[in-house]
Design a protein around this motif. Sequence first.
Motif, PDB file in Angstrom:
ATOM      1  N   GLY A   1       2.094  11.151  -5.867  1.00  0.00           N
ATOM      2  CA  GLY A   1       2.021  12.368  -6.664  1.00  0.00           C
ATOM      3  C   GLY A   1       1.419  13.574  -5.966  1.00  0.00           C
ATOM      4  N   THR A   2       1.259  13.509  -4.641  1.00  0.00           N
ATOM      5  CA  THR A   2       0.672  14.647  -3.932  1.00  0.00           C
ATOM      6  C   THR A   2       1.764  15.482  -3.270  1.00  0.00           C
ATOM      7  OG1 THR A   2       0.435  13.396  -1.871  1.00  0.00           O
ATOM      8  CG2 THR A   2      -1.423  13.373  -3.401  1.00  0.00           C
ATOM      9  N   SER A   3       1.355  16.646  -2.796  1.00  0.00           N
ATOM     10  CA  SER A   3       2.213  17.436  -1.932  1.00  0.00           C
ATOM     11  C   SER A   3       1.359  17.835  -0.741  1.00  0.00           C
ATOM     12  CB  SER A   3       2.697  18.674  -2.673  1.00  0.00           C
ATOM     13  OG  SER A   3       3.449  19.476  -1.785  1.00  0.00           O
ATOM     14  N   GLY A   4       1.956  17.878   0.436  1.00  0.00           N
ATOM     15  CA  GLY A   4       1.212  18.377   1.597  1.00  0.00           C
ATOM     16  C   GLY A   4       1.117  17.378   2.731  1.00  0.00           C
TER      17      GLY A   4
ATOM     18  N   ALA B   1      -1.310  12.468   5.101  1.00  0.00           N
ATOM     19  CA  ALA B   1      -1.980  11.839   6.250  1.00  0.00           C
ATOM     20  C   ALA B   1      -3.282  11.163   5.820  1.00  0.00           C
ATOM     21  CB  ALA B   1      -2.260  12.891   7.317  1.00  0.00           C
ATOM     22  N   ALA B   2      -4.036  11.842   4.942  1.00  0.00           N
ATOM     23  CA  ALA B   2      -5.316  11.310   4.496  1.00  0.00           C
ATOM     24  C   ALA B   2      -5.119   9.980   3.763  1.00  0.00           C
ATOM     25  CB  ALA B   2      -6.008  12.313   3.570  1.00  0.00           C
ATOM     26  N   GLN B   3      -4.121   9.945   2.919  1.00  0.00           N
ATOM     27  CA  GLN B   3      -3.860   8.705   2.175  1.00  0.00           C
ATOM     28  C   GLN B   3      -3.357   7.622   3.118  1.00  0.00           C
ATOM     29  OE1 GLN B   3      -1.566   9.398  -1.614  1.00  0.00           O
ATOM     30  NE2 GLN B   3      -1.676  11.455  -0.783  1.00  0.00           N
ATOM     31  N   GLY B   4      -2.595   8.040   4.126  1.00  0.00           N
ATOM     32  CA  GLY B   4      -2.107   7.078   5.117  1.00  0.00           C
ATOM     33  C   GLY B   4      -3.267   6.390   5.812  1.00  0.00           C
ATOM     34  N   LEU B   5      -4.321   7.182   6.088  1.00  0.00           N
ATOM     35  CA  LEU B   5      -5.507   6.614   6.735  1.00  0.00           C
ATOM     36  C   LEU B   5      -6.146   5.561   5.829  1.00  0.00           C
ATOM     37  CD1 LEU B   5      -7.580   6.858   9.108  1.00  0.00           C
ATOM     38  CD2 LEU B   5      -8.810   8.471   7.664  1.00  0.00           C
ATOM     39  N   VAL B   6      -6.326   5.907   4.565  1.00  0.00           N
ATOM     40  CA  VAL B   6      -6.974   4.984   3.618  1.00  0.00           C
ATOM     41  C   VAL B   6      -6.121   3.726   3.427  1.00  0.00           C
ATOM     42  CG1 VAL B   6      -7.724   4.689   1.218  1.00  0.00           C
ATOM     43  CG2 VAL B   6      -8.199   6.833   2.410  1.00  0.00           C
ATOM     44  N   ALA B   7      -4.825   3.943   3.193  1.00  0.00           N
ATOM     45  CA  ALA B   7      -3.934   2.799   2.994  1.00  0.00           C
ATOM     46  C   ALA B   7      -3.896   1.930   4.245  1.00  0.00           C
ATOM     47  CB  ALA B   7      -2.537   3.286   2.629  1.00  0.00           C
ATOM     48  N   GLY B   8      -3.871   2.586   5.404  1.00  0.00           N
ATOM     49  CA  GLY B   8      -3.816   1.855   6.679  1.00  0.00           C
ATOM     50  C   GLY B   8      -5.064   1.025   6.899  1.00  0.00           C
ATOM     51  N   ILE B   9      -6.216   1.644   6.654  1.00  0.00           N
ATOM     52  CA  ILE B   9      -7.485   0.921   6.828  1.00  0.00           C
ATOM     53  C   ILE B   9      -7.500  -0.308   5.918  1.00  0.00           C
ATOM     54  CG2 ILE B   9      -9.976   1.005   6.344  1.00  0.00           C
ATOM     55  CD1 ILE B   9      -9.925   3.957   7.243  1.00  0.00           C
TER      56      ILE B   9
ATOM     57  N   TYR C   1       0.826  -1.210   0.000  1.00  0.00           N
ATOM     58  CA  TYR C   1       0.000   0.000   0.000  1.00  0.00           C
ATOM     59  C   TYR C   1       0.859   1.259   0.000  1.00  0.00           C
ATOM     60  CZ  TYR C   1      -3.875  -3.105   0.833  1.00  0.00           C
ATOM     61  OH  TYR C   1      -4.805  -4.100   0.698  1.00  0.00           O
ATOM     62  N   LEU C   2       0.456   2.217  -0.806  1.00  0.00           N
ATOM     63  CA  LEU C   2       1.230   3.450  -0.943  1.00  0.00           C
ATOM     64  C   LEU C   2       0.411   4.654  -0.470  1.00  0.00           C
ATOM     65  CD1 LEU C   2       2.560   2.758  -4.541  1.00  0.00           C
ATOM     66  CD2 LEU C   2       3.819   2.479  -2.403  1.00  0.00           C
ATOM     67  N   ALA C   3       1.094   5.620   0.119  1.00  0.00           N
ATOM     68  CA  ALA C   3       0.414   6.835   0.555  1.00  0.00           C
ATOM     69  C   ALA C   3       1.401   7.987   0.537  1.00  0.00           C
ATOM     70  CB  ALA C   3      -0.138   6.659   1.971  1.00  0.00           C
ATOM     71  N   GLY C   4       0.910   9.174   0.215  1.00  0.00           N
ATOM     72  CA  GLY C   4       1.767  10.358   0.299  1.00  0.00           C
ATOM     73  C   GLY C   4       2.349  10.744  -1.033  1.00  0.00           C
TER      74      GLY C   4
END
Length: 342
Positions: A90-93, A98-106, A83-86
């Motif tokens: 291709g995002t910045s910020g 953090a938001a992607q980390g939540l989705v990937a983590g879930i 799973y990839l996040a951040g």
Amino acid sequence: MVRFAERDQHGVYLEPESHESDWVYCNGISTSLPDDVQDTIVHSMPGCEHAKILQYGYAVEYDMVRPHQIYVTGQSRLVEGFYLAGQINGTSGYEEAAAQGLVAGINAALRARGGGEFSFDRSQAYIGVLMDDLVTKTPREPYRMFTSRAEYRLMLRSDNAPDRLTPIAMELGLLDHHEIGLLRKKRFAARSAAIEFGRSLMNSTMDGSKTIADRIHESEYSVEHLKHAIQTQMEAKFGDVHPEVYQTLHAQKRYEPYIERQKIEIRRHNEIEHKPIPEWIEYELMDSLRNEARTALSKYRPSTFGQASRLEGVTPADLTLLSVLVKRARLSRRETEAANSE
Ligand SMILES: Cc1cc2nc3c(=O)[nH]c(=O)nc-3n(C[C@H](O)[C@H](O)[C@H](O)COP(=O)(O)OP(=O)(O)OC[C@H]3O[C@@H](n4cnc5c(N)ncnc54)[C@H](O)[C@@H]3O)c2cc1C
């Protein structure tokens, strides 16, 4: 000059960095041009003719996965269970990461638990907009989550975040195993009960010669007015009521017709995924479509609305309009055919 070539001036804020030094941050000239060019730029600014640059601007380059290489869950399409996040996506910020980390983590946890996948809809959360954009749009520059990227902004209010997200968290079992989670559940139950009661009060309580439900559409009828009118009854039943409850009651009632319209739009959008777009459609003639959308549609000529919806440059708002335009085009084609056959 490539960007903003048409402008004849450019604002730069000179921000003192510290009380202890004379360092100044030049806010507004982000650049990674060579040092001598940066010197020339800074020295050309009035007041900075003799400035000495202590830290030259620089660029950070990083490789990223492309939209077709990840799923909306954050899972890599190339490496199963990875799973990839951040900014790798291709995002910045900070918040984007953090938001992607939540989705990937879930999703990683769901997988470890034995299956199931989770994603937010675009109409449920800004995170849903973010993840959907990341898998359907090819970014030209690092992606940032602007509120303007969301089409259902009446639904995605900050005051109703608990109503949108707590039920999802409960369903996923995210609130079961720690004190904060249990507290959140308790508060949510209290909030929901207060909102329900508040809604009925608004219909039955008079404020002046009208009910609150009627008065709320008057532009000057504020959250404070509403609170003043029902606070005593609310507190008699629930004790202390969180101020956000009044905000939600106010927004829900005032914008009710628009919110209902948006809900219909969401349902309609969910239905159009497999709806065909006729081969003969002439996008060039559809003046009311935004230029960017018209260009993308004429180039790729999608055969369904689902395909169209995933094209870069085509937003859900464009699709809603396109759906009307296609319907109209069908109708006029039918009329022409009928006239010709007579
Ligand atoms: C100067 C600067 C200012 C910024 N200012 C802001 C701002 O004001 N607001 C904002 O929202 N964003 C800002 N950003 C952007 C923000 O910092 C990033 O987008 C965000 O931190 C990305 O988070 P991430 O988790 O994807 O990556 P990172 O935070 O970079 O995390 C990646 C981690 O992986 C580690 N790592 C790398 N390779 C390996 C390896 N092989 N093994 C183990 N670990 C490894 C790294 O050490 C790092 O800790 C700024 C960025 C910079 C550079």
